[in-house]
Scaffold this motif. Structure first.
Motif, PDB file in Angstrom:
ATOM      1  N   LEU A  11      46.568 -81.072 -26.611  1.00 55.66           N
ATOM      2  CA  LEU A  11      45.154 -81.449 -26.694  1.00 55.66           C
ATOM      3  C   LEU A  11      44.376 -80.392 -27.461  1.00 55.66           C
ATOM      4  O   LEU A  11      44.629 -79.197 -27.303  1.00 55.66           O
ATOM      5  N   SER A  12      43.401 -80.825 -28.237  1.00 54.65           N
ATOM      6  CA  SER A  12      42.516 -79.859 -28.901  1.00 54.65           C
ATOM      7  C   SER A  12      41.599 -79.247 -27.841  1.00 54.65           C
ATOM      8  O   SER A  12      41.441 -79.808 -26.740  1.00 54.65           O
ATOM      9  N   ALA A  13      40.956 -78.135 -28.168  1.00 55.10           N
ATOM     10  CA  ALA A  13      40.047 -77.489 -27.207  1.00 55.10           C
ATOM     11  C   ALA A  13      38.922 -78.442 -26.773  1.00 55.10           C
ATOM     12  O   ALA A  13      38.652 -78.550 -25.569  1.00 55.10           O
ATOM     13  N   PRO A  14      38.275 -79.182 -27.701  1.00 60.30           N
ATOM     14  CA  PRO A  14      37.225 -80.106 -27.244  1.00 60.30           C
ATOM     15  C   PRO A  14      37.765 -81.217 -26.339  1.00 60.30           C
ATOM     16  O   PRO A  14      37.101 -81.614 -25.377  1.00 60.30           O
ATOM     17  N   GLU A  15      38.993 -81.704 -26.647  1.00 57.01           N
ATOM     18  CA  GLU A  15      39.573 -82.769 -25.800  1.00 57.01           C
ATOM     19  C   GLU A  15      39.871 -82.238 -24.397  1.00 57.01           C
ATOM     20  O   GLU A  15      39.575 -82.884 -23.393  1.00 57.01           O
ATOM     21  N   LEU A  16      40.486 -81.049 -24.335  1.00 52.86           N
ATOM     22  CA  LEU A  16      40.803 -80.480 -23.020  1.00 52.86           C
ATOM     23  C   LEU A  16      39.516 -80.217 -22.234  1.00 52.86           C
ATOM     24  O   LEU A  16      39.414 -80.552 -21.047  1.00 52.86           O
ATOM     25  N   ASP A  24      39.611 -88.461 -17.598  1.00 53.43           N
ATOM     26  CA  ASP A  24      39.505 -89.895 -17.810  1.00 53.43           C
ATOM     27  C   ASP A  24      40.863 -90.478 -18.231  1.00 53.43           C
ATOM     28  O   ASP A  24      41.527 -89.921 -19.106  1.00 53.43           O
ATOM     29  N   GLY A  25      41.248 -91.588 -17.611  1.00 51.48           N
ATOM     30  CA  GLY A  25      42.437 -92.334 -18.026  1.00 51.48           C
ATOM     31  C   GLY A  25      43.728 -91.548 -17.826  1.00 51.48           C
ATOM     32  O   GLY A  25      43.797 -90.610 -17.026  1.00 51.48           O
ATOM     33  N   GLU A  26      44.770 -91.951 -18.581  1.00 50.38           N
ATOM     34  CA  GLU A  26      46.100 -91.333 -18.406  1.00 50.38           C
ATOM     35  C   GLU A  26      46.075 -89.845 -18.759  1.00 50.38           C
ATOM     36  O   GLU A  26      46.687 -89.023 -18.067  1.00 50.38           O
ATOM     37  N   THR A  27      45.352 -89.489 -19.841  1.00 52.48           N
ATOM     38  CA  THR A  27      45.270 -88.061 -20.200  1.00 52.48           C
ATOM     39  C   THR A  27      44.537 -87.295 -19.097  1.00 52.48           C
ATOM     40  O   THR A  27      44.924 -86.183 -18.728  1.00 52.48           O
ATOM     41  N   GLY A  28      43.488 -87.915 -18.553  1.00 54.82           N
ATOM     42  CA  GLY A  28      42.749 -87.280 -17.450  1.00 54.82           C
ATOM     43  C   GLY A  28      43.660 -87.009 -16.255  1.00 54.82           C
ATOM     44  O   GLY A  28      43.563 -85.956 -15.610  1.00 54.82           O
ATOM     45  N   LYS A  29      44.569 -87.954 -15.960  1.00 55.62           N
ATOM     46  CA  LYS A  29      45.515 -87.750 -14.841  1.00 55.62           C
ATOM     47  C   LYS A  29      46.411 -86.538 -15.121  1.00 55.62           C
ATOM     48  O   LYS A  29      46.686 -85.730 -14.231  1.00 55.62           O
ATOM     49  N   GLU A 170      38.469 -70.457 -25.738  1.00 54.55           N
ATOM     50  CA  GLU A 170      37.817 -71.358 -26.695  1.00 54.55           C
ATOM     51  C   GLU A 170      37.188 -72.582 -26.020  1.00 54.55           C
ATOM     52  O   GLU A 170      36.094 -73.014 -26.411  1.00 54.55           O
ATOM     53  N   ILE A 171      37.861 -73.130 -25.005  1.00 48.58           N
ATOM     54  CA  ILE A 171      37.347 -74.378 -24.409  1.00 48.58           C
ATOM     55  C   ILE A 171      35.920 -74.227 -23.896  1.00 48.58           C
ATOM     56  O   ILE A 171      35.181 -75.195 -23.860  1.00 48.58           O
ATOM     57  N   SER A 172      35.532 -73.005 -23.509  1.00 46.11           N
ATOM     58  CA  SER A 172      34.204 -72.858 -22.904  1.00 46.11           C
ATOM     59  C   SER A 172      33.082 -73.044 -23.931  1.00 46.11           C
ATOM     60  O   SER A 172      31.914 -73.096 -23.569  1.00 46.11           O
ATOM     61  N   ASN A 173      33.446 -73.174 -25.226  1.00 51.66           N
ATOM     62  CA  ASN A 173      32.428 -73.494 -26.249  1.00 51.66           C
ATOM     63  C   ASN A 173      32.052 -74.970 -26.243  1.00 51.66           C
ATOM     64  O   ASN A 173      31.158 -75.379 -26.968  1.00 51.66           O
ATOM     65  N   TYR A 174      32.754 -75.776 -25.456  1.00 47.31           N
ATOM     66  CA  TYR A 174      32.557 -77.222 -25.508  1.00 47.31           C
ATOM     67  C   TYR A 174      32.079 -77.768 -24.161  1.00 47.31           C
ATOM     68  O   TYR A 174      32.881 -78.197 -23.333  1.00 47.31           O
ATOM     69  N   GLY A 175      30.774 -77.676 -23.934  1.00 51.44           N
ATOM     70  CA  GLY A 175      30.178 -78.341 -22.771  1.00 51.44           C
ATOM     71  C   GLY A 175      30.207 -77.542 -21.485  1.00 51.44           C
ATOM     72  O   GLY A 175      29.898 -78.082 -20.421  1.00 51.44           O
ATOM     73  N   PHE A 176      30.582 -76.268 -21.545  1.00 58.71           N
ATOM     74  CA  PHE A 176      30.570 -75.413 -20.352  1.00 58.71           C
ATOM     75  C   PHE A 176      29.296 -74.566 -20.371  1.00 58.71           C
ATOM     76  O   PHE A 176      29.005 -73.937 -21.386  1.00 58.71           O
TER      77      PHE A 176
END
Ligand SMILES: C[S@@+](CC[C@H](N)C(=O)[O-])C[C@H]1O[C@@H](n2cnc3c(N)ncnc32)[C@H](O)[C@@H]1O
Length: 226
Positions: A11-16, A24-29, A170-176
């Protein structure tokens, strides 16, 4: 063995980040299963620091797939638990994983957001929420909503990673939204909690996107006045 936090880097950082805030959905599981690995220490330490007493009625906000609920219920006699999460995917997973506890009525699981909780005032002896604070849409009113459903002398525990760590991934740049301990303590004091204090507990290292990080969990507690 070093603990890892990604789905084989698929998964990309924004997706994760998006699935951490609202799986959400199968990836969310799959992300839910990943959280059980990567967040094991902070989740279990949240419960230990909360230290529920026998007969307590506990609310958890954002329990994900609820994998650790049995561990919480083992901490004292006759505990009852209500978990809410606004992800229908996570509530669905939690219902499956906790089927026996649901049957026995010791556990209830609902789809709801922290913004408007479907409970009367003074309904719970304690509230725990781990790794959700970054996503609260309106922190002041959200903290007051938790205060509303706590009974007088009830305790709220927020478990989180501090800004100093979040700044490095990096993930914390996306919506955190990032918080220092001082920010979290001020949030609770301003919402009307008293006796606000924070404990920190070090954990084993964790690998994020190929890099090793020293990990610490922070646990801020506030008490509702009589
Ligand atoms: C990063 S996960 C943490 C799950 C688990 N507590 C842990 O630490 O592994 C955040 C969880 O909080 C839920 N969540 C985020 N914002 C929420 C809100 N406003 N109301 C209820 N649940 C929320 C998400 O759906 C997700 O299951």
């Amino acid at each position: 063995m070093t603990r890892k936090f990604n789905i084989e880097e698929s998964l990309s950082a924004p997706e994760l980040a998006s699935h951490l805030s609202n799986p959400d959905g199968e990836t969310g599981k799959q992300v839910g299963l990943l959280m059980n690995e990567g967040n094991k220490h902070i989740c279990l330490n949240s419960y230990k620091v909360l230290a529920p007493k026998g007969d307590d009625r506990i609310l958890e906000i954002g329990m994900g797939n609820g994998f650790f609920i049995p561990e919480l219920l083992s901490l004292a006699d006759n505990l009852t638990y209500v978990g809410v999460d606004y992800s229908s995917t996570m509530v669905g997973e939690a219902l499956v994983l906790n089927a026996e506890l649901l049957e026995s009525k010791q556990v209830e699981l609902l789809e709801a957001s922290i913004e408007k909780l479907p409970f009367d005032d003074n309904s719970f002896d304690c509230i725990a929420t781990t790794n959700t604070l970054y996503f609260w849409p309106d922190p002041g009113p959200n903290a007051q909503e938790l205060l509303r459903v706590l009974r007088p002398e009830g305790r709220l525990l927020i478990g989180y990673r501090e800004k100093a760590f979040m700044d490095k991934i990096e993930i914390s740049n996306y919506g955190f939204t990032q918080y220092t301990t001082n920010d979290v303590e001020a949030l609770l004091s301003n919402a009307g909690f008293r006796a606000v204090q924070t404990e920190s507990i070090d954990e084993p290292e964790l690998e994020f996107a190929g890099k090793l990080f020293e990990m610490t969990g922070f646990y801020t507690i506030g008490v509702k006045s009589i």
